[in-house]
Scaffold this active site. Structure first.
Site, PDB file in Angstrom:
ATOM      1  N   HIS A 165       0.831  -1.204   0.000  1.00  0.00           N
ATOM      2  CA  HIS A 165       0.000   0.000   0.000  1.00  0.00           C
ATOM      3  C   HIS A 165       0.869   1.259   0.000  1.00  0.00           C
ATOM      4  CE1 HIS A 165       0.946   0.953   4.200  1.00  0.00           C
ATOM      5  NE2 HIS A 165       0.842  -0.350   4.442  1.00  0.00           N
ATOM      6  N   GLU A 221      -2.276  -6.843   7.471  1.00  0.00           N
ATOM      7  CA  GLU A 221      -0.989  -6.741   8.148  1.00  0.00           C
ATOM      8  C   GLU A 221      -0.964  -7.677   9.361  1.00  0.00           C
ATOM      9  OE1 GLU A 221       2.107  -6.585   8.405  1.00  0.00           O
ATOM     10  OE2 GLU A 221       2.456  -4.451   7.974  1.00  0.00           O
TER      11      GLU A 221
END
Length: 212
Positions: free
Chosen positions: A11, A84
């Site tokens: 990202h 994550e």
């Protein structure tokens, strides 16, 4: 079974990345630099023959994937498996704050003890490896012979690099994971090969790698 080419994109940048603050699964969005990076990655991928687009369902990954989706004219599929790592009581703290507040636990984290589960809801590297490896293998089987894109996070990419290179979870990291970096692996769900890593030629400014 034909191998699947998987392009994994980290990202774009967030304010917490710039502050070296541990995000984990706290839902932080992209900052202005991150939005520009996401669009740059999307432009770079626009010429690729991509069959499907997947992404972590956390906001910073979703915002990156949504820009890629426009360029590829694909509907993104959001998967929690590519979130994550859960960093437990480190989440919301900077790396320096984590070290100062929880020195014994940070030492286990810093030295990459694979079995160390970060307290208060965190994950071990072994648990993350199982989560990511299983999800990646499933996509490889489902998309044999195709090219797909996965938008994800630094901790996940750390695992993917080790899967592709056959390196131990406990080894010190010897590769970069820049924001909006482009990474390519090929595999059939069992064996993996690294094609390219940390590509940033599409970015005007090199993406941050604030990870330890």
């Amino acid at each position: 079974m034909k191998a699947t080419r998987i392009c994994l994109v980290r990202h774009g940048e967030t304010t917490w990345n710039a502050e070296k603050r541990i995000q984990g699964q706290i839902d932080i969005g992209l900052n202005s630099a991150g939005l520009v990076q996401a669009e740059a990655a999307a432009r770079w991928l626009s010429g690729q023959p991509v069959a499907a687009l997947y992404s972590s369902d956390l906001l910073r990954a979703r915002q990156t994937a949504e820009r890629i989706a426009v360029r590829l004219r694909l509907q993104p599929h959001f998967l929690a498996e590519f979130r994550e790592r859960r960093y437990g009581f480190f989440e919301g703290l900077t790396y320096d704050e984590s070290r100062a507040r929880y020195p014994a636990e940070y030492r286990l984290f810093e030295t990459r003890d694979p079995a160390f589960v970060i307290p208060f809801g965190g994950e071990s590297l072994q648990q993350l490896h199982e989560r990511v490896g299983t999800a990646l293998a499933r996509l490889a089987v489902e998309h044999g012979g195709q090219t797909i894109v996965v938008v994800t996070h630094g901790g996940v990419l750390d695992i993917v690099n080790r899967l592709a290179r056959g390196n131990a979870l406990s080894n010190p990291r010897d590769f970069l994971i820049p924001n909006a970096g482009i990474n390519w692996v090929t595999g059939d769900g069992e064996a993996w090969r690294l094609e390219a890593w940390g590509v940033t030629a599409h970015l005007n400014q090199f993406g941050l790698d604030e990870l330890p």
